[in-house]
Design a protein around this motif. Sequence first.
Motif, PDB file in Angstrom:
ATOM      1  N   PHE A   1      -2.070   0.088  -5.432  1.00 15.34           N
ATOM      2  CA  PHE A   1      -2.817   0.608  -4.085  1.00 15.34           C
ATOM      3  C   PHE A   1      -4.022   0.035  -3.840  1.00 15.34           C
ATOM      4  N   GLN A   2      -4.405  -0.577  -5.310  1.00 19.23           N
ATOM      5  CA  GLN A   2      -5.516  -1.372  -4.812  1.00 19.23           C
ATOM      6  C   GLN A   2      -6.075  -1.945  -3.905  1.00 19.23           C
ATOM      7  N   LYS A   3      -5.012  -3.229  -3.512  1.00 17.00           N
ATOM      8  CA  LYS A   3      -4.781  -4.026  -2.525  1.00 17.00           C
ATOM      9  C   LYS A   3      -4.544  -3.090  -0.847  1.00 17.00           C
ATOM     10  N   VAL A   4      -3.771  -2.125  -1.361  1.00 13.14           N
ATOM     11  CA  VAL A   4      -3.528  -1.683   0.353  1.00 13.14           C
ATOM     12  C   VAL A   4      -4.568  -1.093   0.763  1.00 13.14           C
ATOM     13  N   TYR A   5      -5.236  -0.438  -0.843  1.00 13.10           N
ATOM     14  CA  TYR A   5      -6.458  -0.001   0.213  1.00 13.10           C
ATOM     15  C   TYR A   5      -7.487  -0.264   0.859  1.00 13.10           C
ATOM     16  N   GLU A   6      -8.233  -1.810  -0.404  1.00 15.11           N
ATOM     17  CA  GLU A   6      -8.808  -2.725   0.212  1.00 15.11           C
ATOM     18  C   GLU A   6      -8.661  -3.484   1.555  1.00 15.11           C
ATOM     19  N   TYR A   7      -6.831  -3.311   1.764  1.00 19.95           N
ATOM     20  CA  TYR A   7      -6.752  -4.104   2.563  1.00 19.95           C
ATOM     21  C   TYR A   7      -7.297  -3.468   4.151  1.00 19.95           C
ATOM     22  N   LEU A   8      -6.909  -2.298   3.856  1.00 16.54           N
ATOM     23  CA  LEU A   8      -7.306  -0.981   4.616  1.00 16.54           C
ATOM     24  C   LEU A   8      -8.743  -1.085   5.104  1.00 16.54           C
ATOM     25  N   ASP A   9      -9.099  -0.691   4.168  1.00 19.58           N
ATOM     26  CA  ASP A   9     -10.507  -0.813   4.448  1.00 19.58           C
ATOM     27  C   ASP A   9     -11.392  -2.087   4.912  1.00 19.58           C
ATOM     28  N   ASN A  10     -10.834  -3.160   4.461  1.00 15.58           N
ATOM     29  CA  ASN A  10     -11.687  -3.860   5.747  1.00 15.58           C
ATOM     30  C   ASN A  10     -11.086  -4.229   7.102  1.00 15.58           C
ATOM     31  N   ARG A  11     -10.051  -3.453   6.819  1.00 16.28           N
ATOM     32  CA  ARG A  11      -9.093  -3.740   8.651  1.00 16.28           C
ATOM     33  C   ARG A  11     -10.134  -2.636   9.477  1.00 16.28           C
ATOM     34  N   ILE A  12     -10.161  -1.680   9.083  1.00 13.85           N
ATOM     35  CA  ILE A  12     -11.145  -0.162   9.295  1.00 13.85           C
ATOM     36  C   ILE A  12     -12.306  -0.905   9.978  1.00 13.85           C
TER      37      ILE A  12
ATOM     38  N   SER B   1       1.841   4.590  11.426  1.00 14.87           N
ATOM     39  CA  SER B   1       1.811   5.910  10.439  1.00 14.87           C
ATOM     40  C   SER B   1       1.839   5.060   9.144  1.00 14.87           C
ATOM     41  N   VAL B   2       2.096   6.381   7.946  1.00  9.64           N
ATOM     42  CA  VAL B   2       2.670   5.677   7.531  1.00  9.64           C
ATOM     43  C   VAL B   2       3.349   4.852   6.659  1.00  9.64           C
ATOM     44  N   ARG B   3       4.864   5.180   7.559  1.00  9.40           N
ATOM     45  CA  ARG B   3       5.900   4.698   7.451  1.00  9.40           C
ATOM     46  C   ARG B   3       5.970   3.223   7.663  1.00  9.40           C
ATOM     47  N   LYS B   4       5.173   2.900   9.216  1.00  6.61           N
ATOM     48  CA  LYS B   4       5.507   1.514   9.804  1.00  6.61           C
ATOM     49  C   LYS B   4       4.515   1.735   8.629  1.00  6.61           C
ATOM     50  N   LEU B   5       3.701   1.009   8.609  1.00  2.76           N
ATOM     51  CA  LEU B   5       2.224   0.658   6.963  1.00  2.76           C
ATOM     52  C   LEU B   5       3.682   0.125   6.270  1.00  2.76           C
ATOM     53  N   GLY B   6       4.028   0.744   5.816  1.00  2.00           N
ATOM     54  CA  GLY B   6       4.523   1.183   4.088  1.00  2.00           C
ATOM     55  C   GLY B   6       5.124  -0.208   4.985  1.00  2.00           C
ATOM     56  N   GLU B   7       6.617  -0.196   5.660  1.00  3.94           N
ATOM     57  CA  GLU B   7       7.290  -1.796   6.350  1.00  3.94           C
ATOM     58  C   GLU B   7       6.832  -2.596   6.032  1.00  3.94           C
ATOM     59  N   GLU B   8       5.799  -3.067   6.929  1.00  5.64           N
ATOM     60  CA  GLU B   8       5.584  -3.784   7.177  1.00  5.64           C
ATOM     61  C   GLU B   8       3.699  -4.571   6.230  1.00  5.64           C
ATOM     62  N   LEU B   9       4.303  -3.807   4.952  1.00  6.96           N
ATOM     63  CA  LEU B   9       3.509  -4.744   4.214  1.00  6.96           C
ATOM     64  C   LEU B   9       4.643  -4.775   2.784  1.00  6.96           C
ATOM     65  N   GLY B  10       5.433  -4.137   3.264  1.00  5.80           N
ATOM     66  CA  GLY B  10       6.387  -4.298   2.186  1.00  5.80           C
ATOM     67  C   GLY B  10       6.352  -3.361   0.636  1.00  5.80           C
ATOM     68  N   VAL B  11       5.437  -2.535   1.158  1.00  2.00           N
ATOM     69  CA  VAL B  11       4.712  -1.117  -0.329  1.00  2.00           C
ATOM     70  C   VAL B  11       5.787   0.006  -0.083  1.00  2.00           C
ATOM     71  N   HIS B  12       5.854   0.875  -0.739  1.00  2.58           N
ATOM     72  CA  HIS B  12       5.982   1.914  -1.272  1.00  2.58           C
ATOM     73  C   HIS B  12       5.291   2.709  -0.356  1.00  2.58           C
TER      74      HIS B  12
ATOM     75  N   TYR C   1      -4.675   5.917   2.345  1.00  2.00           N
ATOM     76  CA  TYR C   1      -5.000   6.962   3.924  1.00  2.00           C
ATOM     77  C   TYR C   1      -5.552   8.593   2.920  1.00  2.00           C
ATOM     78  N   GLN C   2      -4.950   9.096   2.388  1.00  2.68           N
ATOM     79  CA  GLN C   2      -6.353   9.420   1.303  1.00  2.68           C
ATOM     80  C   GLN C   2      -7.169   9.563   1.098  1.00  2.68           C
ATOM     81  N   ARG C   3      -7.453   8.331   0.268  1.00  3.97           N
ATOM     82  CA  ARG C   3      -8.474   7.599  -0.043  1.00  3.97           C
ATOM     83  C   ARG C   3      -9.715   7.578   1.212  1.00  3.97           C
ATOM     84  N   LEU C   4      -9.355   7.160   2.136  1.00  4.66           N
ATOM     85  CA  LEU C   4      -9.832   6.700   3.334  1.00  4.66           C
ATOM     86  C   LEU C   4     -10.573   8.300   3.994  1.00  4.66           C
ATOM     87  N   LYS C   5      -9.611   9.018   3.741  1.00  7.66           N
ATOM     88  CA  LYS C   5      -9.940  10.147   4.230  1.00  7.66           C
ATOM     89  C   LYS C   5     -10.787  10.668   3.835  1.00  7.66           C
TER      90      LYS C   5
END
Lengths: 466, 466
Positions: free
Chosen positions: B7-18, B31-42, B50-54
């Motif tokens: 979770f932390q990795k995904v969060y930091e990755y997104l935070d960084n890109r934003i 979308s949640v689904r698309k990014l999940g597939e792209e990153l290979g995470v659930h 996304y919710q944390r960033l919101k």
Amino acid sequence: MDKEPVFQKVYEYLDNRIKRGDWKEHEKIPSVRKLGEELGVHRLTVLKAYQRLKEQHKLYVKDKSGYFVHPGASYSFSDMDDPIVTSFIYKSHLSEIHRIPVKYQFSYSLIDPNLLPNHYFSEHMKEVFDLNPKVLSTYSTIQGDNDVREALAQYFNKKYQFHLAADDLLITSGSQQAIDILSRIFIQRGDVVLMERPTYSAAIDIFRQQGAKIVTIDIHPYGYDLNQVEAFMKNYKPRIFYMNPTFHNPTGYTVPTNQRKELVDLAEKYKCFLLEDDPFNDIYFHDLPPKPLFSYDTSGYVLYIRSFSKYIAPGLRIAVLCTRPSIMKHVITVKSLTDNGTPLLNQKMFLHYFSSARLQQHIEKLRIALHIRKEIMEEELATTNWNWISPNGGLNLWIQLPDTLEMETLLATSLDHSISFVPGSICDPTKDTKSWIRLSYSYIKEQMIREGIQKLLVLSNQIENR
Amino acid sequence: MDKEPVFQKVYEYLDNRIKRGDWKEHEKIPSVRKLGEELGVHRLTVLKAYQRLKEQHKLYVKDKSGYFVHPGASYSFSDMDDPIVTSFIYKSHLSEIHRIPVKYQFSYSLIDPNLLPNHYFSEHMKEVFDLNPKVLSTYSTIQGDNDVREALAQYFNKKYQFHLAADDLLITSGSQQAIDILSRIFIQRGDVVLMERPTYSAAIDIFRQQGAKIVTIDIHPYGYDLNQVEAFMKNYKPRIFYMNPTFHNPTGYTVPTNQRKELVDLAEKYKCFLLEDDPFNDIYFHDLPPKPLFSYDTSGYVLYIRSFSKYIAPGLRIAVLCTRPSIMKHVITVKSLTDNGTPLLNQKMFLHYFSSARLQQHIEKLRIALHIRKEIMEEELATTNWNWISPNGGLNLWIQLPDTLEMETLLATSLDHSISFVPGSICDPTKDTKSWIRLSYSYIKEQMIREGIQKLLVLSNQIENR
């Protein structure tokens, strides 16, 4: 563009761990579910990797109780070839060709040692020590000697109207180290880097090692297709565009002024840093080249790398990296981890020559000598149906061979006859550039260039007439 | 141990890109689904990020149509402090303390320039140039000059009964570069590194930058708790154990011979490489220290780093890395990407001194001078209730302050009075070592040591009596 699906990553990760013996023979490895959670990937992906490893006889299944390590799947240290290193390490292909000793050396994009002021250094060394008696007993600051940075900042400001303070410069041990430092700051695994095609092969290796995905932009005699540059910046969101816009290596092409200005605007618009590597700026044969992109940059999106020692004393290994304070602080941190600063002696020796009147005289002579060598090489090649654009500066000819002449065959045959050159594919991240070669005219004497090219043409005729 | 859930990795990755503006304000992110597939995470992991960033007002939701970038979430370049660099970069804390200029320099674990043979080099430089007239116009091989490697291999083989050929050695620009190169070969993000606690702080920074998880083993005056070492090797499957077993930095402790042999066995058993960093071997005050672990290694699990220029001419930056061929080929590759080889001049100058009879005389004198300085420092400290084990070699005292004296306060006050030392926390990956400090006796003159320590004790009394 590089592709690496999640499956491949999971598979390699497991394969690596099995090889290096993280689990013993017949030891049960974690369940599909547990590993999926651990790695944060879907269970089916893990299962697929386990199945692949099973097919390869690295794992076996014991009825429903899970996956076990197959005997012989891990390497013993003695026959271990590769498994203990990360998968991020790529071979430096260029250095392999350079390691082959040959008589007709057309693969070194380096200045002939006979053209360098060796005498000067041997004569003036003592002065450097007298001026700096403790030069060998102290470390340089991480960022580099202040006098050297002052001198270089003044030089840049005067010559190109940069607006640099000494603190905007960091001294590196060669320009390759500067690229490596920036790649470690900007690139995380999976980030996109734009590169010219063809480009400097060591830079390809550096970015790949850092895990970058590489997207290429063709460089033409007139520059780039800027629409393509913009589209790629928009779509791929690259972190860096690595470029060599002045007497480009290997082609010798130069990106014109109007494109330089537009590129700086695009960089700012798409937040893509331009890494301007500028080793050949001083080696022009006719007019001065356009000013570096860095001089048009007001927003900090251009990072400027300049190698100096190349034309004076390559053994000193002195290059400089120019950037803004917000980037510089990270550059200093990585430089401190890398080697804690470039040796002070080398910097002071460089400064001694750089500050002397001889420098300009030397570079003027060097330009003439290299121009003559280029013309001799072109003269010898004039009888062929090989294609190239005569460069206005730099150290290389970038040549397209006719369809009738296979590059690989020519290279192998040439090496057998003590002639070396750089195959174009090494300069191409996509490896597609198969009919091109780079011939450097900078390293061997005029008469040797004639002889070597004549021999090369005899060999190529033999190949074509086989 | 460092923890970083997916979770932390995904969060930091997104935070960084934003932050870096990969998406514009009000632009829809994948979308949640698309990014999940792209990153290979659930998907749930992505959703949580996304919710944390919101919650942090970096994203907002538009009824069911997805997540959008909140205005102001990306940084403009001018107020951007950190967002464009990778999260792998850590500050080198030690170099910050070193950058503060002080009169009483107890933080440099370096030899006083007045104790180094500066004169020799200034006198004998000319010989180096006469012997190697093109030393500045040529590059060294990537692995390092063959004569230097030959000389060092012979020295090691004779002195420690190593079994080295010149090809088992690579010359680096300082020992820190050797550690950095090995970390880039062995460590992938998430791999475990064992380190001593306390340890050399730059090594902590290097391994962290490479993304290592660090597990610590306490070092005691008698060595390690080998049961703990074995348990940690078994449980954490570390790739490397970074150690400094001889006159350890910062403590001065030495791991005894019997433990050295056992450690080599454990390394082989658990396939954990021992990175033996051995900078202080020559600086002993009484008996010769035990032989390096490398001399007990028959299976290739010890990697040996030795800095030489430190005691001769630190400005040369010459260290050596010894390892077996299967590792060496990767070391050469990474060295080639890093800086393409250590400058030849520096290697030849080093060799000139290393091969001379003066070297042994110089090191003998150096040992005596440092021994005296150590005793002076200890004499001045004798009146305190501070605790330390008197070291038998090396450059430092490792001192435990009494509970009544807060280290942070002492450091701040000392720096105000132009006295510097290294706070123990910098040497501890877990940052727990709060009541310890490192005082180096190697950098300033006897009288200055006396004065500086006396002033330090006055300050510490003032703090305790406040």
